[in-house]
Design a protein around this motif. Structure first.
Motif, PDB file in Angstrom:
ATOM      1  N   LYS A  15      -8.324 -13.332 -18.056  1.00  0.00           N
ATOM      2  CA  LYS A  15      -7.435 -13.270 -16.894  1.00  0.00           C
ATOM      3  C   LYS A  15      -8.164 -12.679 -15.695  1.00  0.00           C
ATOM      4  N   GLY A  16      -8.998 -11.674 -15.936  1.00  0.00           N
ATOM      5  CA  GLY A  16      -9.789 -11.077 -14.861  1.00  0.00           C
ATOM      6  C   GLY A  16     -10.766 -12.080 -14.271  1.00  0.00           C
ATOM      7  N   CYS A  17     -11.391 -12.886 -15.130  1.00  0.00           N
ATOM      8  CA  CYS A  17     -12.299 -13.928 -14.647  1.00  0.00           C
ATOM      9  C   CYS A  17     -11.545 -14.929 -13.781  1.00  0.00           C
ATOM     10  N   LEU A  34     -16.938 -24.087  -3.059  1.00  0.00           N
ATOM     11  CA  LEU A  34     -15.553 -24.272  -3.479  1.00  0.00           C
ATOM     12  C   LEU A  34     -15.488 -25.063  -4.783  1.00  0.00           C
ATOM     13  N   GLY A  35     -16.260 -26.129  -4.878  1.00  0.00           N
ATOM     14  CA  GLY A  35     -16.287 -26.935  -6.088  1.00  0.00           C
ATOM     15  C   GLY A  35     -16.747 -26.143  -7.298  1.00  0.00           C
ATOM     16  N   ALA A  36     -17.761 -25.295  -7.097  1.00  0.00           N
ATOM     17  CA  ALA A  36     -18.273 -24.478  -8.197  1.00  0.00           C
ATOM     18  C   ALA A  36     -17.208 -23.489  -8.673  1.00  0.00           C
ATOM     19  N   PHE A  37     -16.536 -22.832  -7.731  1.00  0.00           N
ATOM     20  CA  PHE A  37     -15.486 -21.884  -8.116  1.00  0.00           C
ATOM     21  C   PHE A  37     -14.296 -22.602  -8.762  1.00  0.00           C
ATOM     22  N   ASN A  38     -13.923 -23.759  -8.231  1.00  0.00           N
ATOM     23  CA  ASN A  38     -12.810 -24.515  -8.822  1.00  0.00           C
ATOM     24  C   ASN A  38     -13.129 -24.949 -10.240  1.00  0.00           C
ATOM     25  N   SER A  39     -14.347 -25.389 -10.469  1.00  0.00           N
ATOM     26  CA  SER A  39     -14.766 -25.802 -11.806  1.00  0.00           C
ATOM     27  C   SER A  39     -14.744 -24.613 -12.769  1.00  0.00           C
ATOM     28  N   LEU A  41     -12.985 -21.906 -12.424  1.00  0.00           N
ATOM     29  CA  LEU A  41     -11.591 -21.513 -12.605  1.00  0.00           C
ATOM     30  C   LEU A  41     -10.899 -22.416 -13.613  1.00  0.00           C
ATOM     31  N   ASP A  42     -11.110 -23.716 -13.522  1.00  0.00           N
ATOM     32  CA  ASP A  42     -10.510 -24.643 -14.488  1.00  0.00           C
ATOM     33  C   ASP A  42     -10.956 -24.325 -15.910  1.00  0.00           C
ATOM     34  N   ASP A  43     -12.263 -24.081 -16.083  1.00  0.00           N
ATOM     35  CA  ASP A  43     -12.786 -23.735 -17.410  1.00  0.00           C
ATOM     36  C   ASP A  43     -12.171 -22.431 -17.919  1.00  0.00           C
ATOM     37  N   GLU A  50      -6.247 -21.325 -24.394  1.00  0.00           N
ATOM     38  CA  GLU A  50      -6.614 -21.412 -25.814  1.00  0.00           C
ATOM     39  C   GLU A  50      -6.434 -20.058 -26.512  1.00  0.00           C
ATOM     40  N   ILE A  51      -6.852 -18.986 -25.861  1.00  0.00           N
ATOM     41  CA  ILE A  51      -6.678 -17.645 -26.433  1.00  0.00           C
ATOM     42  C   ILE A  51      -5.193 -17.339 -26.583  1.00  0.00           C
ATOM     43  N   TYR A  52      -4.434 -17.613 -25.523  1.00  0.00           N
ATOM     44  CA  TYR A  52      -2.987 -17.379 -25.551  1.00  0.00           C
ATOM     45  C   TYR A  52      -2.334 -18.167 -26.690  1.00  0.00           C
TER      46      TYR A  52
END
Length: 82
Positions: A15-17, A34-39, A41-43, A50-52
């Motif tokens: 969640k922190g990430c 922006l693309g790098a951060f969005n990618s 964030l999606d990952d 998955e953890i949840y």
């Protein structure tokens, strides 16, 4: 440390990430950044989900259902005045 505590810590870290990646995306100066951060964030959101899911399946993360009337009350409370 037992498995439940380990998973709780993993979920908090993930969640922190997500939070950091979101802020990075908001502050991005270029489309490439922006693309790098969005990618990322999606990952990270996928990993968080998955953890949840694994925690929920083991009964370590419980969610309760909310009545529709309570949802409607909150929606009305926070909707702009008309």
């Amino acid at each position: 440390m037992d498995d439940k505590n380990l998973m709780q810590n993993l979920l908090l870290l993930e969640k922190g990430c997500c939070d950091l990646y979101l802020h990075g995306a908001v502050e991005s100066a270029t489309q490439n950044i922006l693309g790098a951060f969005n990618s990322a964030l999606d990952d990270s959101l996928s990993m968080q989900d998955e953890i949840y899911s694994k925690m929920t399946n083991k009964g370590w993360y419980n969610v309760c259902d909310v009545e529709q009337t309570k949802i409607d009350q909150l929606r009305q409370k926070f909707s702009p005045a008309q």
